[in-house]
Design a protein around this motif. Structure first.
Motif, PDB file in Angstrom:
ATOM      1  N   ARG A  35     -26.289  83.642  56.303  1.00  0.00           N
ATOM      2  CA  ARG A  35     -25.434  84.585  55.582  1.00  0.00           C
ATOM      3  C   ARG A  35     -24.301  83.857  54.853  1.00  0.00           C
ATOM      4  NH1 ARG A  35     -26.592  87.014  60.463  1.00  0.00           N
ATOM      5  NH2 ARG A  35     -27.696  89.020  60.318  1.00  0.00           N
ATOM      6  N   GLU A  41     -14.441  89.707  55.271  1.00  0.00           N
ATOM      7  CA  GLU A  41     -15.615  90.559  55.373  1.00  0.00           C
ATOM      8  C   GLU A  41     -15.769  91.060  56.807  1.00  0.00           C
ATOM      9  OE1 GLU A  41     -20.048  90.538  53.331  1.00  0.00           O
ATOM     10  OE2 GLU A  41     -18.960  88.653  53.656  1.00  0.00           O
ATOM     11  N   ARG A  77     -25.011  91.510  62.095  1.00  0.00           N
ATOM     12  CA  ARG A  77     -25.221  91.911  60.706  1.00  0.00           C
ATOM     13  C   ARG A  77     -23.869  92.181  60.076  1.00  0.00           C
ATOM     14  NH1 ARG A  77     -26.572  96.812  63.448  1.00  0.00           N
ATOM     15  NH2 ARG A  77     -25.105  98.503  62.939  1.00  0.00           N
ATOM     16  N   ILE A  78     -23.873  92.334  58.776  1.00  0.00           N
ATOM     17  CA  ILE A  78     -22.671  92.785  58.079  1.00  0.00           C
ATOM     18  C   ILE A  78     -22.442  94.251  58.428  1.00  0.00           C
ATOM     19  CG2 ILE A  78     -21.656  93.204  55.804  1.00  0.00           C
ATOM     20  CD1 ILE A  78     -23.220  90.810  54.774  1.00  0.00           C
ATOM     21  N   ALA A  79     -21.214  94.609  58.745  1.00  0.00           N
ATOM     22  CA  ALA A  79     -20.907  95.974  59.184  1.00  0.00           C
ATOM     23  C   ALA A  79     -21.288  96.988  58.111  1.00  0.00           C
ATOM     24  CB  ALA A  79     -19.431  96.090  59.531  1.00  0.00           C
ATOM     25  N   SER A  80     -21.878  98.086  58.562  1.00  0.00           N
ATOM     26  CA  SER A  80     -22.331  99.149  57.658  1.00  0.00           C
ATOM     27  C   SER A  80     -21.359 100.321  57.686  1.00  0.00           C
ATOM     28  CB  SER A  80     -23.724  99.623  58.072  1.00  0.00           C
ATOM     29  OG  SER A  80     -23.681 100.189  59.383  1.00  0.00           O
ATOM     30  N   ASP A  81     -21.610 101.290  56.806  1.00  0.00           N
ATOM     31  CA  ASP A  81     -20.788 102.507  56.789  1.00  0.00           C
ATOM     32  C   ASP A  81     -20.883 103.235  58.120  1.00  0.00           C
ATOM     33  OD1 ASP A  81     -20.032 101.967  54.205  1.00  0.00           O
ATOM     34  OD2 ASP A  81     -21.552 103.260  53.299  1.00  0.00           O
ATOM     35  N   SER A  82     -22.051 103.171  58.736  1.00  0.00           N
ATOM     36  CA  SER A  82     -22.230 103.809  60.036  1.00  0.00           C
ATOM     37  C   SER A  82     -21.348 103.151  61.094  1.00  0.00           C
ATOM     38  CB  SER A  82     -23.701 103.731  60.458  1.00  0.00           C
ATOM     39  OG  SER A  82     -23.883 104.256  61.757  1.00  0.00           O
ATOM     40  N   ASP A  83     -21.242 101.823  61.043  1.00  0.00           N
ATOM     41  CA  ASP A  83     -20.384 101.110  61.991  1.00  0.00           C
ATOM     42  C   ASP A  83     -18.918 101.500  61.805  1.00  0.00           C
ATOM     43  OD1 ASP A  83     -22.551  99.689  63.064  1.00  0.00           O
ATOM     44  OD2 ASP A  83     -22.404  98.169  61.497  1.00  0.00           O
TER      45      ASP A  83
END
Length: 281
Positions: A35, A41, A77-83
């Motif tokens: 990554r 980030e 992983r890169i944090a998502s909107d759900s996270d």
């Protein structure tokens, strides 16, 4: 015969990334993988307390030889909107958990003070941080909270400095506390550091909001030690253009000393250039 570079073609070490799990918390190393992460980030990581959303503080780089890569976990992983959504939900859960825990502590009259509650990103575990003078029996509280909140509950005792880092405040300098604004790790602070800087050993002046020695006593300690090496020690007899005598005081920052002259008992301030030689003790 052509020279052969033994390192040519050798596999490169995996890169690591430093992540903070709270604003001024300790930086934790994780395996970055392939990554291309940037500072600031948000990423999802697996911490000791469970899955957490953290912030990249140091971008992917090659690890030092002293770091055991086998002990590091990879970035999930890169944090998502759900996270982010779960993170916001957990803030409300943590407020409710703190209220319930304080009530249970009061009901059972346990000698402990709750500092903070922290949910994992999946909401399955909550960790309560508290301070206490000694060991306390909190098993009944844990059992009650687990039945009420329907999650796994863990209690962790922290020190006075950690409590101040979480609660924050203003120091006597008028600025936000170092530990709650930018300081990442606590390093040992000793009375010797205050003594080397010529500070009065007054506990009320040397103690910070946490009741321990101020972290800022470390900041200029090395400079004072270096500057002090050039000055003659207290009690040392010296020869000076202003009169021979004994050193009774040092002014470390000005690089001068006060000498009590042998001839008349008077005290004069002299520079290092005024000193001619040192007499044996």
């Amino acid at each position: 015969v052509a020279d052969i570079d033994p390192f040519e073609g050798a596999p490169s070490l995996p890169k690591i990334v430093a992540v903070s799990l709270q604003q001024t918390g300790h930086l934790y190393n994780f395996l970055a993988g392939d990554r291309d992460l940037r500072r600031g980030e948000r990423v999802l990581v697996e911490s000791e307390a469970g899955a957490r959303v953290g912030t990249v503080e140091i971008e992917p780089h090659e690890p030092a030889q002293t770091i055991d890569l086998s002990q590091l976990r990879p970035i999930i992983r890169i944090a998502s909107d759900s996270d982010f959504h779960h993170e916001q939900e957990n803030l409300a859960r943590e407020a409710n958990a703190r209220r319930l825990c304080v009530e249970r502590i009061r009901e059972r009259r346990v000698q402990m003070k709750l500092v903070n509650a922290d949910y994992t990103i999946d909401g399955r575990k909550v960790t309560f941080y508290f301070v206490a003078e000694g060991r306390v029996d909190f098993r009944d509280i844990v059992r009650d909270l687990a039945n009420t909140l329907r999650v796994r509950v863990e209690m962790k005792q922290i020190g006075a400095r950690d409590e101040t880092k979480v609660t924050g405040g203003l120091g006597p300098c008028g600025r936000e506390l170092c530990c709650s604004s930018w300081l990442r790790d606590f390093e040992a602070v000793t009375v010797k550091m205050a003594r080397e800087q010529g500070l009065a050993l007054n506990p009320s002046r040397l103690a910070g909001m946490c009741g321990r020695l101020k972290c800022c006593l470390r900041y200029e300690y090395a400079t004072y030690v270096e500057l002090k090496r050039a000055l003659p020690n207290l009690g040392k007899r010296v020869q000076c253009v202003k009169g021979d005598g004994k050193v009774v005081r040092q002014n470390i920052l000005k690089q001068t000393v006060l000498i009590q002259r042998e001839e008349d008992g008077g005290v004069v301030e002299v520079t290092l250039e005024d000193l001619v030689a040192s007499r044996p003790q």
